[in-house]
Design a protein around this motif. Structure first.
Motif, PDB file in Angstrom:
ATOM      1  N   GLN A   1       0.828  -1.203   0.000  1.00  0.00           N
ATOM      2  CA  GLN A   1       0.000   0.000   0.000  1.00  0.00           C
ATOM      3  C   GLN A   1       0.867   1.260   0.000  1.00  0.00           C
ATOM      4  N   LEU A   2       1.990   1.213   0.691  1.00  0.00           N
ATOM      5  CA  LEU A   2       2.895   2.366   0.730  1.00  0.00           C
ATOM      6  C   LEU A   2       3.679   2.532  -0.565  1.00  0.00           C
ATOM      7  N   VAL A   3       4.200   1.424  -1.080  1.00  0.00           N
ATOM      8  CA  VAL A   3       5.097   1.482  -2.233  1.00  0.00           C
ATOM      9  C   VAL A   3       4.348   1.485  -3.571  1.00  0.00           C
ATOM     10  N   HIS A   4       3.247   0.776  -3.640  1.00  0.00           N
ATOM     11  CA  HIS A   4       2.459   0.663  -4.872  1.00  0.00           C
ATOM     12  C   HIS A   4       0.986   0.930  -4.558  1.00  0.00           C
ATOM     13  N   PRO A   5       0.647   2.146  -4.155  1.00  0.00           N
ATOM     14  CA  PRO A   5      -0.744   2.418  -3.766  1.00  0.00           C
ATOM     15  C   PRO A   5      -1.708   2.239  -4.931  1.00  0.00           C
ATOM     16  N   GLY A   6      -2.824   1.665  -4.621  1.00  0.00           N
ATOM     17  CA  GLY A   6      -3.869   1.469  -5.619  1.00  0.00           C
ATOM     18  C   GLY A   6      -5.140   2.142  -5.170  1.00  0.00           C
ATOM     19  N   PRO A   7      -6.246   1.844  -5.832  1.00  0.00           N
ATOM     20  CA  PRO A   7      -7.513   2.508  -5.498  1.00  0.00           C
ATOM     21  C   PRO A   7      -8.117   2.050  -4.168  1.00  0.00           C
ATOM     22  N   VAL A   8      -7.773   0.845  -3.705  1.00  0.00           N
ATOM     23  CA  VAL A   8      -8.316   0.327  -2.451  1.00  0.00           C
ATOM     24  C   VAL A   8      -7.263   0.479  -1.358  1.00  0.00           C
ATOM     25  N   HIS A   9      -7.649   1.088  -0.258  1.00  0.00           N
ATOM     26  CA  HIS A   9      -6.750   1.268   0.871  1.00  0.00           C
ATOM     27  C   HIS A   9      -7.224   0.368   2.006  1.00  0.00           C
ATOM     28  N   LEU A  10      -6.459  -0.687   2.261  1.00  0.00           N
ATOM     29  CA  LEU A  10      -6.847  -1.643   3.279  1.00  0.00           C
ATOM     30  C   LEU A  10      -6.476  -1.198   4.687  1.00  0.00           C
ATOM     31  N   LEU A  11      -5.677  -0.149   4.779  1.00  0.00           N
ATOM     32  CA  LEU A  11      -5.373   0.475   6.062  1.00  0.00           C
ATOM     33  C   LEU A  11      -5.784   1.931   5.990  1.00  0.00           C
ATOM     34  N   PRO A  12      -6.550   2.408   6.962  1.00  0.00           N
ATOM     35  CA  PRO A  12      -6.969   3.811   6.932  1.00  0.00           C
ATOM     36  C   PRO A  12      -5.774   4.752   7.080  1.00  0.00           C
ATOM     37  N   GLY A  13      -5.915   5.935   6.533  1.00  0.00           N
ATOM     38  CA  GLY A  13      -4.872   6.948   6.654  1.00  0.00           C
ATOM     39  C   GLY A  13      -4.745   7.479   8.073  1.00  0.00           C
ATOM     40  N   ASP A  14      -5.847   7.496   8.813  1.00  0.00           N
ATOM     41  CA  ASP A  14      -5.828   7.965  10.198  1.00  0.00           C
ATOM     42  C   ASP A  14      -5.093   6.941  11.063  1.00  0.00           C
TER      43      ASP A  14
END
Length: 190
Positions: free
Chosen positions: A32-45
């Motif tokens: 998610q950090l290196v190759h972010p896509g449209p789905v975020h499985l960890l919230p930004g908060d």
């Protein structure tokens, strides 16, 4: 990027130019950090992310581990160890189910309104846990959550593609209160 097995032979590793990360919770975070896509499985908060990580670990340690304990007991071929493993799994799963019933109340997914890493951990854990120790009607919120997981297209595809292999699990025969895994091979999406 190169995929390889960890030296213990239990996990797949993503090896990029700089480092290697196990394909588990840490691997998902890394991707998610290196190759972010449209789905975020960890919230930004960060506080919300802590809840997701906690639930991810909860499903692994308090739902999947008891299932594995029952399976390990069954695989020994020793009826006493099989029964001990199943009894311990049932006791621990009942506690986990009760905790989850309260935790999931008012939520669509494990950590709230969005599908997260916690739900990725919950799907296989609850799928097999229900085979090991049926989630009773006393836990309607948890049963509804498991049904939503089973209805999620990506998980439904995984379940369907694995269906031909269910008879291979018949030797374990730890299914709750009735038949063995083999009897679920023909049922739609148990």
């Amino acid at each position: 990027m190169l995929l390889q097995m960890v030296s213990l032979g239990q996990a797949v590793v993503v090896r990029c130019r700089v480092s290697a990360k196990e394909l588990s919770s840490q691997g998902i975070e890394y991707l998610q950090l290196v190759h972010p896509g449209p789905v975020h499985l960890l919230p930004g908060d960060p506080m919300a992310a802590l809840d997701v990580r906690f639930l991810d670990r909860f499903f692994d340690l308090h739902v999947m581990s008891p299932v594995q304990h029952a399976v390990s007991g069954a695989l020994t071929g020793d009826p006493v160890r099989r029964q001990e493993g199943l009894a311990l799994a049932e006791q621990k799963l009942e506690l986990a189910y009760a905790w989850l019933e309260g935790q999931l109340t008012g939520r669509i997914w494990a950590a709230g309104a969005d599908f997260t890493l916690a739900d990725c951990a919950a799907a296989p854990a609850l799928f097999y846990a229900d085979w090991t120790h049926r989630i009773s009607e006393a836990f309607p919120v948890l049963r509804a959550y498991r049904a939503r997981l089973l209805g999620r297209p990506s998980f439904a595809r995984a379940v369907e593609k694995a269906r031909p292999f269910r008879p291979l699990t018949a030797a374990i025969k730890i299914h709750c209160n009735c038949a063995s895994f083999a009897s679920t091979a023909s049922s739609k999406m148990m």
